[in-house]
Design a protein around this motif. Structure first.
Motif, PDB file in Angstrom:
ATOM      1  N   SER A  12       0.828  -1.215   0.000  1.00 35.84           N
ATOM      2  CA  SER A  12       0.000   0.000   0.000  1.00 35.84           C
ATOM      3  C   SER A  12       0.858   1.258   0.000  1.00 35.84           C
ATOM      4  CB  SER A  12      -0.968  -0.004   1.198  1.00 35.84           C
ATOM      5  OG  SER A  12      -1.794  -1.140   1.162  1.00 35.84           O
ATOM      6  N   ALA A  13       1.774   1.331  -0.954  1.00 31.15           N
ATOM      7  CA  ALA A  13       2.638   2.504  -1.174  1.00 31.15           C
ATOM      8  C   ALA A  13       3.543   2.793   0.021  1.00 31.15           C
ATOM      9  CB  ALA A  13       1.799   3.739  -1.519  1.00 31.15           C
ATOM     10  N   GLY A  14       3.846   1.760   0.797  1.00 28.49           N
ATOM     11  CA  GLY A  14       4.755   1.940   1.917  1.00 28.49           C
ATOM     12  C   GLY A  14       4.082   2.297   3.225  1.00 28.49           C
ATOM     13  N   ILE A  15       2.757   2.356   3.257  1.00 22.10           N
ATOM     14  CA  ILE A  15       2.073   2.539   4.542  1.00 22.10           C
ATOM     15  C   ILE A  15       2.539   1.450   5.499  1.00 22.10           C
ATOM     16  CG2 ILE A  15      -0.165   2.403   5.719  1.00 22.10           C
ATOM     17  CD1 ILE A  15      -1.441   3.656   3.278  1.00 22.10           C
ATOM     18  N   VAL A  16       2.711   0.255   4.944  1.00 23.80           N
ATOM     19  CA  VAL A  16       3.166  -0.913   5.701  1.00 23.80           C
ATOM     20  C   VAL A  16       4.307  -1.566   4.923  1.00 23.80           C
ATOM     21  CG1 VAL A  16       2.471  -3.269   6.344  1.00 23.80           C
ATOM     22  CG2 VAL A  16       0.993  -1.345   6.887  1.00 23.80           C
ATOM     23  N   ALA A  17       5.241  -2.157   5.640  1.00 26.54           N
ATOM     24  CA  ALA A  17       6.297  -2.955   5.002  1.00 26.54           C
ATOM     25  C   ALA A  17       6.404  -4.291   5.720  1.00 26.54           C
ATOM     26  CB  ALA A  17       7.638  -2.229   5.049  1.00 26.54           C
ATOM     27  N   LEU A  18       6.678  -5.321   4.954  1.00 29.53           N
ATOM     28  CA  LEU A  18       6.939  -6.645   5.510  1.00 29.53           C
ATOM     29  C   LEU A  18       8.428  -6.941   5.346  1.00 29.53           C
ATOM     30  CD1 LEU A  18       6.036  -9.377   6.690  1.00 29.53           C
ATOM     31  CD2 LEU A  18       5.660 -10.156   4.341  1.00 29.53           C
ATOM     32  N   HIS A  19       9.137  -6.985   6.470  1.00 27.22           N
ATOM     33  CA  HIS A  19      10.560  -7.329   6.463  1.00 27.22           C
ATOM     34  C   HIS A  19      10.726  -8.817   6.732  1.00 27.22           C
ATOM     35  CE1 HIS A  19      11.168  -3.001   6.730  1.00 27.22           C
ATOM     36  NE2 HIS A  19      12.466  -3.171   6.606  1.00 27.22           N
ATOM     37  N   LYS A  20      11.632  -9.442   5.997  1.00 25.92           N
ATOM     38  CA  LYS A  20      11.966 -10.859   6.193  1.00 25.92           C
ATOM     39  C   LYS A  20      13.446 -10.973   6.544  1.00 25.92           C
ATOM     40  CE  LYS A  20       8.705 -12.598   2.699  1.00 25.92           C
ATOM     41  NZ  LYS A  20       8.593 -13.430   1.474  1.00 25.92           N
ATOM     42  N   GLY A  21      13.713 -11.543   7.698  1.00 27.37           N
ATOM     43  CA  GLY A  21      15.079 -11.776   8.098  1.00 27.37           C
ATOM     44  C   GLY A  21      15.352 -13.264   8.181  1.00 27.37           C
ATOM     45  N   TYR A  22      16.505 -13.697   7.663  1.00 25.42           N
ATOM     46  CA  TYR A  22      16.851 -15.114   7.602  1.00 25.42           C
ATOM     47  C   TYR A  22      18.038 -15.401   8.520  1.00 25.42           C
ATOM     48  CZ  TYR A  22      13.984 -14.864   3.389  1.00 25.42           C
ATOM     49  OH  TYR A  22      12.944 -14.660   2.499  1.00 25.42           O
ATOM     50  N   LYS A  23      17.925 -16.469   9.295  1.00 24.55           N
ATOM     51  CA  LYS A  23      19.013 -16.885  10.172  1.00 24.55           C
ATOM     52  C   LYS A  23      19.855 -17.947   9.464  1.00 24.55           C
ATOM     53  CE  LYS A  23      19.980 -18.723  14.811  1.00 24.55           C
ATOM     54  NZ  LYS A  23      19.417 -19.025  16.143  1.00 24.55           N
ATOM     55  N   PHE A  24      21.109 -17.654   9.270  1.00 27.04           N
ATOM     56  CA  PHE A  24      22.000 -18.604   8.602  1.00 27.04           C
ATOM     57  C   PHE A  24      22.703 -19.484   9.624  1.00 27.04           C
ATOM     58  CE2 PHE A  24      22.728 -15.558   4.765  1.00 27.04           C
ATOM     59  CZ  PHE A  24      21.433 -15.815   4.336  1.00 27.04           C
TER      60      PHE A  24
END
Length: 244
Positions: A232-244
């Motif tokens: 929605s144009a950056g109103i919300v962001a989904l960050h994904k972090g990966y554990k190596f």
């Protein structure tokens, strides 16, 4: 002198913030879902649906939902991991957790529930395949500590999903600011009988790190790879972090 932090646009002592945030969510718990629908025009359901569908969970996996509130994500995780899996619904706020637990029980969904501080998670190292936090990180006093705890409890190869308000596309910012800073408190007063809590929630969005800053925070605590999707144009962001 005690360390200072922000509570919305106010500056408060660090040791006072958690109590102030608790007051907000004790106040709004019973109207939380109604207000979410009103404030976002139902968009929060689409954002959460995207989060659930992008996770790539498999039956039998273990999930920790932090600041899980009224249980929207926990319900979705439970459907995806099945009876062989394990989903924990946690929140630091007892009112929110009670509403979420009761709502899931009314639907016939029985999950383990824990009152838990994200900065001191009561779970062992390398336990979960996925950790999620939706619209909760911005309320945490020490975000780096919370992110490090989320990393600790993830298995190698596991991932963290952070769904949170972020920085909107700049041409839309004036209209968005007018709506969220002026209209939301009025809606909060009319629907939930609490303008002040929704004033704080609107202000807390402005004080939360933007997309790139949060990405770097996650990398700094030890995530091996981080990417994000603007919704929605950056109103919300989904960050994904990966554990190596």
């Amino acid at each position: 002198m005690d360390k200072q932090t922000h509570f919305g646009f106010q500056t408060v002592e660090e040791n006072a913030k958690a109590g102030k945030v608790a007051e907000v969510f004790h106040s709004v718990a019973n109207k939380y879902d109604v207000m979410n629908d009103m404030m976002s025009g139902g968009l929060h359901r689409i954002w959460k649906h995207f989060t659930l569908n992008t996770a790539g969970l498999r039956p039998g996996q273990k999930v920790l939902d932090i600041a899980g509130g009224t249980g929207d994500l926990a319900r979705g995780w439970a459907k995806r991991v099945g009876k062989q899996g394990e989903v924990w619904l946690t929140d630091i706020n007892s009112s929110m957790l009670t509403v979420g637990r009761d709502r899931l029980l009314d639907e016939g969904t029985v999950l383990p529930v824990a009152l838990a501080d994200a900065e001191k998670l009561p779970f062992p190292d390398n336990y979960f395949d996925l950790v999620s936090v939706a619209f909760g990180l911005r309320n945490m006093t020490h975000k780096e500590l919370a992110l490090a705890e989320m990393l600790r409890v993830l298995k190698p190869g596991g991932k963290l999903l952070v769904l949170e308000f972020s920085r909107i596309w700049s041409p839309l910012k004036p209209v968005y600011d007018l709506y969220s800073l002026k209209a939301l408190p009025i809606m909060g007063k009319l629907i939930a009988g609490d303008a002040a809590s929704y004033q704080y929630l609107a202000e807390s969005i402005r004080m939360h790190p933007d997309q790139e800053t949060l990405k770097q925070m996650m990398l700094d605590v030890g995530f091996g790879k981080v990417d994000y999707h603007n919704l929605s144009a950056g109103i919300v962001a989904l960050h994904k972090g990966y554990k190596f």
